[in-house]
Write a protein that holds these residues in place. Structure first.
Motif, mmCIF file in Angstrom:
data_model
loop_
_atom_site.group_PDB
_atom_site.id
_atom_site.type_symbol
_atom_site.label_atom_id
_atom_site.label_comp_id
_atom_site.label_asym_id
_atom_site.label_seq_id
_atom_site.Cartn_x
_atom_site.Cartn_y
_atom_site.Cartn_z
ATOM 1 N N GLY A 147 11.678 -9.584 1.174
ATOM 2 C CA GLY A 147 12.147 -9.357 2.251
ATOM 3 C C GLY A 147 11.396 -7.564 2.436
ATOM 4 O O GLY A 147 12.566 -7.067 3.489
ATOM 5 N N ILE A 148 10.665 -7.408 1.844
ATOM 6 C CA ILE A 148 9.555 -5.730 2.275
ATOM 7 C C ILE A 148 8.882 -5.952 3.718
ATOM 8 O O ILE A 148 8.780 -5.163 4.517
ATOM 9 N N VAL A 149 8.728 -7.474 4.300
ATOM 10 C CA VAL A 149 8.068 -6.932 5.571
ATOM 11 C C VAL A 149 8.792 -9.104 5.940
ATOM 12 O O VAL A 149 9.350 -9.532 5.613
ATOM 13 N N GLY A 150 9.151 -7.930 7.591
ATOM 14 C CA GLY A 150 9.667 -9.698 8.039
ATOM 15 C C GLY A 150 9.261 -10.473 8.428
ATOM 16 O O GLY A 150 7.612 -11.013 8.395
ATOM 17 N N SER A 151 9.981 -11.737 9.774
ATOM 18 C CA SER A 151 9.061 -12.551 9.859
ATOM 19 C C SER A 151 8.326 -12.217 10.974
ATOM 20 O O SER A 151 8.477 -11.342 11.523
ATOM 21 N N VAL B 238 3.138 -9.644 15.944
ATOM 22 C CA VAL B 238 4.265 -8.781 15.342
ATOM 23 C C VAL B 238 4.937 -8.629 14.233
ATOM 24 O O VAL B 238 5.090 -9.876 13.895
ATOM 25 N N VAL B 239 4.961 -8.005 13.243
ATOM 26 C CA VAL B 239 5.260 -8.068 11.914
ATOM 27 C C VAL B 239 5.730 -6.634 12.060
ATOM 28 O O VAL B 239 5.435 -5.488 12.058
ATOM 29 N N ARG B 240 7.240 -6.927 11.545
ATOM 30 C CA ARG B 240 8.068 -5.373 10.948
ATOM 31 C C ARG B 240 8.217 -5.845 9.348
ATOM 32 O O ARG B 240 8.473 -6.698 8.468
ATOM 33 N N VAL B 241 7.799 -3.850 8.645
ATOM 34 C CA VAL B 241 7.931 -3.609 6.747
ATOM 35 C C VAL B 241 9.050 -2.715 6.784
ATOM 36 O O VAL B 241 9.311 -1.672 8.011
ATOM 37 N N GLY C 12 12.585 6.351 3.604
ATOM 38 C CA GLY C 12 12.457 7.703 2.971
ATOM 39 C C GLY C 12 13.812 8.119 2.624
ATOM 40 O O GLY C 12 13.951 7.990 1.870
ATOM 41 N N ASP C 13 13.599 9.604 3.851
ATOM 42 C CA ASP C 13 15.010 10.515 2.727
ATOM 43 C C ASP C 13 16.180 9.899 3.390
ATOM 44 O O ASP C 13 16.488 10.418 2.659
ATOM 45 N N ASN C 14 15.900 9.302 4.320
ATOM 46 C CA ASN C 14 17.434 9.077 5.045
ATOM 47 C C ASN C 14 17.566 7.528 5.083
ATOM 48 O O ASN C 14 18.761 6.805 5.209
ATOM 49 N N GLY C 15 16.814 7.374 3.726
ATOM 50 C CA GLY C 15 17.703 5.573 3.081
ATOM 51 C C GLY C 15 16.374 4.591 3.729
ATOM 52 O O GLY C 15 14.902 4.506 4.239
ATOM 53 N N PRO C 16 16.241 3.169 3.894
ATOM 54 C CA PRO C 16 15.307 1.958 4.182
ATOM 55 C C PRO C 16 15.639 1.968 5.439
ATOM 56 O O PRO C 16 16.477 2.202 6.629
ATOM 57 N N ALA C 17 14.427 2.154 6.562
ATOM 58 C CA ALA C 17 13.618 2.014 7.661
ATOM 59 C C ALA C 17 12.452 1.227 7.941
ATOM 60 O O ALA C 17 12.211 0.514 6.848
ATOM 61 N N TRP C 18 13.079 0.380 9.015
ATOM 62 C CA TRP C 18 12.356 -0.656 9.590
ATOM 63 C C TRP C 18 10.906 0.111 10.637
ATOM 64 O O TRP C 18 11.569 0.626 11.464
ATOM 65 N N ILE C 19 9.540 -0.166 9.927
ATOM 66 C CA ILE C 19 8.548 0.250 11.461
ATOM 67 C C ILE C 19 7.707 -1.138 11.956
ATOM 68 O O ILE C 19 8.123 -2.235 11.432
ATOM 69 N N GLN C 20 7.763 -1.272 12.832
ATOM 70 C CA GLN C 20 6.520 -2.239 13.126
ATOM 71 C C GLN C 20 5.442 -2.431 13.358
ATOM 72 O O GLN C 20 4.432 -1.398 14.266
ATOM 73 N N ARG C 21 4.768 -3.461 13.468
ATOM 74 C CA ARG C 21 2.977 -3.237 13.306
ATOM 75 C C ARG C 21 2.795 -4.007 14.315
ATOM 76 O O ARG C 21 2.982 -5.546 14.539
ATOM 77 N N THR C 22 2.045 -3.756 14.855
ATOM 78 C CA THR C 22 1.389 -5.258 15.826
ATOM 79 C C THR C 22 -0.374 -5.263 15.870
ATOM 80 O O THR C 22 -1.056 -4.297 15.352
ATOM 81 N N ARG C 23 -0.549 -6.233 16.359
ATOM 82 C CA ARG C 23 -2.372 -7.478 16.361
ATOM 83 C C ARG C 23 -2.731 -7.719 16.990
ATOM 84 O O ARG C 23 -1.450 -8.592 17.807
#
Length: 453
Positions: free
Chosen positions: A13-17, A30-33, A37-48
């Motif tokens: 689950g480190i990389v979303g659909s 669009v892919v979510r990774v 971080g310091d505040n716990g897990p978070a999701w960032i969005q990458r695009t191409r």
């Protein structure tokens, strides 16, 4: 590698659909990774940008855009997994280092650390098995017994210099000692770059000046005489191999790899193509490409070489018949056994040494002829008979012509005399010579006379 799994953690689950969005008239992947971080897990969005114009969902363009999106998601997944694994490895190494950044390996003595270095080379296949075997012999039999029993971190430049001096005192050649110094330099370079050694003790150590190349080639008459003697003998694998070395300049590894198919093609085309050699492997020998690209070459075969091949074929047929085998076939080795196996280079060296000592064959220096001296003799004859150095270099399989002249082509007094005769002929053959030409002619004759005496 359980510690790596513990350090990296759950990778599911480190990389979303992957999804597609419309942007600027083109489909955008669009892919979510997932990050930590310091505040716990978070999701960032990458695009191409897929570079595919937008259309209806489900049409051919959409399907191609989705395929590119999914391939990109796989690339992102691999990249993220590798990044996490690298981070875990870096943390592991950091935890092993002391306050000065050194790893526990610096407390190992040379023998242990050298074994560790060689194990790394083996596991990463960084060098060939034959090269690795040579390193092992140099490290364990030559260097380690002469290195002081102290940790790697405590070895000094003076210790390294004492090892070099001890090797020279033991009678090792300067080229062999230089190989040992190169290996020492590589070992301590790893200690500096990987294990935190402050400075390599090999810095500032100069290897010994090289000895002149060993020249024990046959003279012109000696070359012809030995060929006649070998031609009159029973054409065993060793005898034929020696003839091919004298006539074609082949190495022992190359002659051991020759098959009858190779020779049949050479007789048909007039050119022997060298594409393989028998070399030492992890266990025993194996047939593989020569060690340099220059060694892959074609050599014109002469009438004498054809006669040597024909004589060996007749002897091989007799050997196969005596063993109850049909042959020899194309895949059988020209210098080989009726069971289809080759002569190993080591066996060929031993067989030639025995034959040479039994007959008292020596080179110009009065030393017993090694099998490699036969190749030296071929190169010397090739250059002495007028071959240009570039052609001789290609026939020999050398990367540069300078190797042919520096290592293999011995001085030839007869060739030097012919050269001076040619110079004088050029000076005297132009009709009425002037005063200047007569002086040069006299000088040439004086030099020739001095060389003759």
């Amino acid at each position: 590698m359980g510690w790596l799994e513990d350090e990296v953690g759950d990778l599911s689950g480190i990389v979303g659909s992957a999804t597609l969005r419309q942007r600027g008239g083109r489909w955008c992947a669009v892919v979510r990774v997932r990050t930590t971080g310091d505040n716990g897990p978070a999701w960032i969005q990458r695009t191409r940008d897929t570079q595919i114009p937008c259309g209806d969902v489900g049409d051919e363009a959409y399907d191609e855009a989705m395929a590119r999106c999914l391939r990109w998601r796989d690339e992102v997944l691999v990249s993220e997994v590798l990044a996490r694994a690298q981070g875990a490895c870096d943390r592991r190494v950091a935890s092993m280092r002391g306050t000065d950044g050194a790893t526990p390996w610096l407390s190992a003595e040379f023998d242990e650390y050298a074994t560790h270095y060689l194990d790394v080379l083996r596991s990463t296949a960084a060098v060939s098995p034959e090269t690795l075997r040579g390193y092992m012999g140099e490290a364990r039999r030559m260097i380690a017994p002469r290195m002081p029993a102290k940790p790697i971190s405590a070895i000094t430049t003076e210790d390294v210099e004492s090892v070099m001096a001890a090797l020279l005192d033991a009678g090792y050649s300067t080229s062999t000692v230089k190989k040992c110094m190169n290996l020492l330099g590589a070992i301590f370079k790893r200690a500096v770059m990987v294990d935190g050694l402050v400075r390599s003790p090999c810095e500032g150590v100069r290897p010994p000046a090289p000895d002149p190349p060993r020249q024990n080639a046959l003279s012109g008459s000696g070359w012809s005489s030995l060929l006649e003697t070998l031609a009159a003998m029973r054409q065993t694998p060793v005898v034929c191999a020696a003839r091919l070395a004298l006539l074609l300049g082949l190495t022992r590894e190359e002659v051991c790899a020759l098959t009858w198919r190779d020779w049949d093609l050479a007789e048909e085309t007039g050119m022997l193509r060298i594409t393989s050699a028998v070399a030492r492997a992890e266990s025993g020998y194996e047939r593989r490409k020569p060690k340099t690209n220059a060694r892959i070459r074609t050599i014109p075969i002469t009438r004498a070489a054809r006669e040597a091949g024909a004589a060996r074929r007749a002897e091989a047929e007799a050997e196969f018949a005596a063993a109850g085998e049909a042959g020899p076939e194309g895949d059988d080795y020209m210098i080989g056994h009726p069971d289809g196996t080759w002569f190993s280079p080591g066996a060929l060296t031993h067989g030639w040494s025995t034959l040479c000592k039994a007959n008292g064959w020596v080179g110009e220096r009065g030393l017993p002829l090694t099998f490699h001296d036969l190749r030296h003799s071929f190169a010397t004859r090739l250059v002495a008979t007028g071959a240009d150095v570039k052609s001789a270099s290609r026939i020999m399989g050398h990367s540069t012509p300078s190797t042919t002249l520096r290592v293999y082509a011995s001085e030839d007094a007869t060739a030097k005399q012919r050269a001076m005769d040619g110079l004088e002929g050029a000076l005297d053959g132009g009709g009425q010579a002037g005063d200047g030409e007569r002086i040069v002619g006299m000088l040439a004759r004086a030099i020739r006379s001095a060389m003759g005496s």
